[in-house]
Design an enzyme around this catalytic site. Structure first.
Site, PDB file in Angstrom:
ATOM      1  N   GLU A  96      61.020  20.257  10.811  1.00 14.33           N
ATOM      2  CA  GLU A  96      60.064  20.114  10.431  1.00 14.33           C
ATOM      3  C   GLU A  96      59.849  19.843   8.769  1.00 14.33           C
ATOM      4  O   GLU A  96      60.777  20.262   8.147  1.00 14.33           O
ATOM      5  CB  GLU A  96      59.587  21.658   9.726  1.00 14.33           C
ATOM      6  CG  GLU A  96      59.627  22.499  11.765  1.00 14.33           C
ATOM      7  CD  GLU A  96      59.918  24.024  11.400  1.00 14.33           C
ATOM      8  OE1 GLU A  96      59.188  24.173  10.506  1.00 14.33           O
ATOM      9  OE2 GLU A  96      59.743  24.718  12.162  1.00 14.33           O
ATOM     10  N   HIS A 209      58.479  25.172   5.743  1.00 13.37           N
ATOM     11  CA  HIS A 209      57.892  24.759   7.028  1.00 13.37           C
ATOM     12  C   HIS A 209      56.724  23.942   8.066  1.00 13.37           C
ATOM     13  O   HIS A 209      55.791  23.383   6.893  1.00 13.37           O
ATOM     14  CB  HIS A 209      58.383  25.954   8.125  1.00 13.37           C
ATOM     15  CG  HIS A 209      59.769  26.333   7.916  1.00 13.37           C
ATOM     16  ND1 HIS A 209      60.852  27.198   9.268  1.00 13.37           N
ATOM     17  CD2 HIS A 209      60.108  27.535   6.603  1.00 13.37           C
ATOM     18  CE1 HIS A 209      61.713  28.203   8.264  1.00 13.37           C
ATOM     19  NE2 HIS A 209      61.546  27.591   7.458  1.00 13.37           N
ATOM     20  N   GLU A 297      53.783  27.290   6.003  1.00 17.24           N
ATOM     21  CA  GLU A 297      53.867  26.511   6.571  1.00 17.24           C
ATOM     22  C   GLU A 297      52.672  25.254   6.079  1.00 17.24           C
ATOM     23  O   GLU A 297      52.021  25.523   5.890  1.00 17.24           O
ATOM     24  CB  GLU A 297      53.352  26.764   7.536  1.00 17.24           C
ATOM     25  CG  GLU A 297      54.036  28.226   8.080  1.00 17.24           C
ATOM     26  CD  GLU A 297      55.367  28.359   9.436  1.00 17.24           C
ATOM     27  OE1 GLU A 297      55.932  26.907   9.786  1.00 17.24           O
ATOM     28  OE2 GLU A 297      56.407  29.240   9.796  1.00 17.24           O
TER      29      GLU A 297
HETATM   30 ZN   LIG Z   1      60.119  26.857  10.889  1.00 16.50          ZN
END
Ligand SMILES: [Zn+2]
Ligand SMILES: *[C@@H]1O[C@H](CO)[C@@H](O)[C@H](O)[C@H]1NC(C)=O
Ligand SMILES: *[C@@H]1O[C@H](CO)[C@@H](O)[C@H](O)[C@H]1NC(C)=O
Length: 429
Positions: A96, A209, A297
């Site tokens: 990631e 992430h 994220e």
């Molecule tokens: Zn992750």
């Protein structure tokens, strides 16, 4: 002579941050910075900005790669008193990668612009910023650009031993014997980070992430251990929602909440309400240190082509800067004795938030993040009488914490007891 007069005439404008265009030359020829290039780049930045930049190695990965963090601050050699330490960490899952490159960009952006922009100058002057682009360089080395999903068997997501580092931290709900057992096989990356987290007085943190677009906040697990879909909230839920909104509201895609086939109201979510996990880093930060951490994220595609990096920077630059400023919400100050000596390890207790006392640093400093409101606050320390309760009105205006110091007097010598306060949660080696 002429140049001097010209330069002098420009000074007021320069001082107000108007004159120079921002430097974002690092976006040219977008590519992912390799581990070797990262070591090189950080060393060059430290050399170019010896006062403001300092390279730290937090530890080494299983395969011996350096876990590098670049500190950026007004005085990176000696943190000025009451300057809050903040950290951004990325690439914990090696495949990631957007956050990894964004932190490389952010380092260059802050250092390239603190003398050009009033906003960046103030941020660097008042905040002790630590940027760690990768906490899993071994996993990154196994990952492949262009792969939006993890490889079979999650190669690259875990470290070189295939361990998911975001399941490897001590867990607040784990029984002590389980924790001890797990400590024996703890990965070097996790151990290095855990040690760093508890040994520095971090106030605020984000862990970047990919694979979704959302700002997630603790807790990630619950006593019920449902697989998902039940909130597990900290006492500081109002602060965490504000922190998560600060990122999401400033991100043109995240704030819509409908990305990558997920749906998150306002682009934020409680961790456990999304899916439960134990041994995660954000819960560790909150339960075992003073630090409030979000898990952010950034993109549906985990390892997108490098050509997408400039547009990722454009979307995330404002959220990255605004979240750093959140280190200055609430109250801060010193706890000291009658002679002015700092009292380390004193606790700051806020009514209604007694379950999350904040501890003072070695220098007697504390930072207590709070949303606007009226609070009753006192300080306590072993061997001292607790301070009187103070009523405080927190507005968070001017992006500056309210300064509140506490002076404590020792308990009387005929007092035979063990004192006032002990927090069994706190974790020390
Ligand atoms: Zn992750
Ligand atoms: C930051 O601090 C330096 C050194 O104290 C000072 O010269 C500079 O004007 C400050 N910059 C801003 C934007 O406050
Ligand atoms: C979303 O779901 C649809 C239908 O199940 C699927 O075709 C598509 O690839 C998914 N998109 C993402 C980004 O996962």
């Amino acid at each position: 002579m002429m140049q001097w007069i010209f330069a002098l005439a420009l000074l007021p404008l320069v001082a107000q941050g108007y004159i120079f265009k921002e430097d974002e030359s690092f976006l040219q020829l977008p590519h992912y910075t390799s581990q070797e290039q990262l070591e090189d780049l950080f060393a060059r930045l430290e050399k170019a900005y010896p006062e403001q930049a300092r390279v730290h190695s937090i530890g080494r990965s299983l395969e011996g790669r350096n876990l590098l963090a670049l500190q950026i601050s007004r005085n990176a050699r000696q943190r000025p008193l009451l300057t809050p330490p903040v950290k951004y960490i990325a690439n914990m899952h090696g495949d990631e990668t957007v956050g990894r490159q964004l932190l490389v960009y952010l380092a260059q952006y802050l250092l390239g612009n603190f003398e050009r922009s009033l906003e960046i100058g103030q941020l660097v002057n008042t905040t002790d910023i630590f940027l760690m682009p990768t906490m899993n360089p071994d996993g990154y080395a196994l990952s492949q650009e262009g792969n939006c999903e993890s490889l079979p068997n999650y190669v690259g997501r875990g470290n070189a031993a295939g361990v998911d580092l975001n399941r490897d931290f001590p867990d607040r709900l784990e029984q002590q014997h389980v924790n001890q057992l797990r400590a024996q096989s703890r990965q070097p990356e996790t151990a290095a980070l855990a040690e760093w987290i508890v040994s520095k007085p971090f106030v605020l943190s984000a862990n970047f992430h990919g694979g979704a677009v959302v700002a997630s906040y603790p807790y990630d697990n619950s006593l019920a251990h449902n697989d998902c879909c039940e909130e597990s909230l900290t006492p500081d839920d109002r602060v965490f929602k504000q922190l998560a909104h600060t990122y999401s509201d400033n991100h043109p895609i995240m704030r819509r909440g409908n990305n990558c086939n997920d749906s998150f109201a306002g682009g934020i979510t409680n961790g456990a309400n999304w899916y439960e996990l134990s041994g995660g880093m954000q819960d560790f930060n909150y339960a075992f240190s003073n630090c409030f951490e979000l898990t952010i994220e950034l993109s549906c595609c985990k390892f997108p082509a490098a050509s997408s990096l400039p547009s990722e920077w454009a979307r995330n630059k404002r959220p990255l800067l605004e979240l750093l400023k959140q280190a200055h919400i609430g109250i801060k100050g010193l706890v000291h004795d009658a002679s002015g000596y700092p009292i380390p390890d004193a606790t700051i207790i806020v009514s209604g938030l007694e379950d999350k006392p904040i501890r003072t640093s070695k220098r007697g400093e504390y930072w207590r993040l709070l949303t606007p409101g009226i609070y009753s606050v006192y300080a306590a320390a072993f061997g001292y009488q607790s301070s009187p309760m103070q009523q405080l009105h927190v507005t968070n205006e001017n992006a500056e914490a309210l300064r509140v110091d506490f002076k404590l007097t020792p308990v009387e010598s005929n007092f035979d007891g063990i004192s006032s306060y002990y927090n069994p949660y706190f974790f020390r080696h």
